[in-house]
Design an enzyme around this catalytic site. Structure first.
Site, PDB file in Angstrom:
ATOM      1  CG  ASP A   1      -2.843   0.828   1.089  1.00  0.00           C
ATOM      2  OD1 ASP A   1      -3.117   0.561  -0.149  1.00  0.00           O
ATOM      3  OD2 ASP A   1      -2.733   1.695   1.986  1.00  0.00           O
TER       4      ASP A   1
ATOM      5  CB  VAL B   1      -9.270  -0.085   8.766  1.00  0.00           C
ATOM      6  CG1 VAL B   1      -9.320   0.172  10.580  1.00  0.00           C
ATOM      7  CG2 VAL B   1     -10.739  -0.366   7.763  1.00  0.00           C
TER       8      VAL B   1
HETATM    9  O1  G3H Z   1      -3.978   3.321   3.282  1.00  0.00           O
HETATM   10  C1  G3H Z   1      -5.050   2.989   4.874  1.00  0.00           C
HETATM   11  C2  G3H Z   1      -5.337   3.453   5.345  1.00  0.00           C
HETATM   12  O2  G3H Z   1      -5.968   4.853   4.477  1.00  0.00           O
HETATM   13  C3  G3H Z   1      -5.704   3.530   6.839  1.00  0.00           C
HETATM   14  O3  G3H Z   1      -5.843   4.860   6.629  1.00  0.00           O
HETATM   15  O4  G3H Z   1      -5.401   4.499   9.603  1.00  0.00           O
HETATM   16  O5  G3H Z   1      -7.173   6.045   8.479  1.00  0.00           O
HETATM   17  O6  G3H Z   1      -7.280   3.766   8.732  1.00  0.00           O
HETATM   18  P1  G3H Z   1      -6.715   4.880   8.601  1.00  0.00           P
HETATM   19 ZN    ZN Z   2      -4.042   5.378   2.993  1.00  0.00          ZN
END
Ligand code: G3H
Ligand code: ZN
Length: 277
Positions: A84, A229
């Site tokens: 990611d 998340v």
């Molecule tokens: O790419 C990861 C997510 O966008 C996680 O975002 O930590 O605010 O849930 P968050």
């Molecule tokens: Zn993200």
């Protein structure tokens, strides 16, 4: 169960009008908690490792990626592995070596034309290695600690971006923000539906920790499919560890408190998966 290609899980979720939870693994125990939560919910999930997590692990992708892949293979739940928020192309290209079913190339901070060119290259490389490729248009803020929920992706530009790049999934800015500690984000649901209709590919919601349950349900109904998340797991982990260690000066075995944190993360994962279904 063998690792499932991310594209398959996303396509299944989309066909059934569900969302698929994609949860950030920072340590081995996050991946175990994601597997535990998916097993408890009786549903599939995506384990994702971000470029920032790789930096934390002394810039080594292999140890955490191999652990996540083995945890997924040892689970009774259908799990996929995703890399990611990658900006470093050398890291992106390592995805092919460790069982990843997908990558997100993140050119969201680049000028539009540069984002198109870099994403097109990432898609060409990803597809030649059998990977599902995600990218981002319209920066979802918050990673620098400053929430910027006001930024919005333009539907017409999104449609042009998707046809120019051939990307498989698109992360869009619709009111969420990374790293929120409370669940108070309000999403722009008509905009989600407009972008979904314009691009014709699955949309990805980033910063979902800050989005209330009902907002998430509506986002899925409007066309969001992959729901990312991260922070919510860390809030649960840290809260459980703090609670356990409070007044326990004699506890030194990390298994004692990490187990509490892992259970708390598994509960959060199961909850999000239930909401998305
Ligand atoms: O790419 C990861 C997510 O966008 C996680 O975002 O930590 O605010 O849930 P968050
Ligand atoms: Zn993200």
């Amino acid at each position: 169960m063998p690792l499932i290609p991310t594209g398959e899980l996303v396509a299944q979720a989309r066909a059934n009008g569900r969302g698929i939870g994609a949860f950030n693994a920072i340590c081995l125990e996050h991946a175990e908690a994601i597997a535990m939560g998916a097993e408890a919910a009786g549903q599939s999930a995506i384990i994702q490792i971000s470029e920032n997590a790789v930096k934390f692990h002394r810039r080594q992708l292999g140890p955490l990626a191999m652990a996540c892949a083995q945890i997924a293979r040892g689970s009774s739940a259908a799990l996929a592995l995703h890399l990611d928020h990658v900006e470093d192309i050398a890291l992106l290209h390592q995805a092919a070596d460790f069982g990843f079913g997908s990558v997100m190339y993140d050119g969201s901070t680049l000028a539009y034309a540069d984002n198109v060119a870099a994403t097109r290259d990432a898609v060409e490389w990803g597809h030649s290695h059998g990977l599902w490729v995600e990218s981002e248009l319209g920066e979802v803020g918050g990673k620098d600690g400053a929430h910027a929920p006001g930024i919005r992706t333009d539907p017409t530009e999104a449609a042009s971006f998707v046809s120019a790049t051939g990307v498989d999934g698109l992360a869009v800015a619709v009111g969420s923000s990374h790293a929120m500690l409370d669940r108070s984000a309000a999403l722009d649901h008509p905009l989600i539906a407009e972008i979904a209709a314009a691009v014709g590919i699955p949309l990805v919601l980033h910063g979902s920790s800050g989005v209330p349950d009902e907002e998430l349900r509506q986002a899925v109904a409007a066309g969001m499919v992959k729901i990312n998340v991260g922070t919510a797991l860390n809030i649960a982990f840290t809260g459980a560890v703090r609670g356990y260690l409070d007044g326990q000066e004699k506890v030194v075995d990390p298994r004692k408190y990490i187990a509490q944190g892992r259970e708390a993360m598994a509960d959060v994962v199961a909850h999000f998966i239930d909401v998305l279904n």
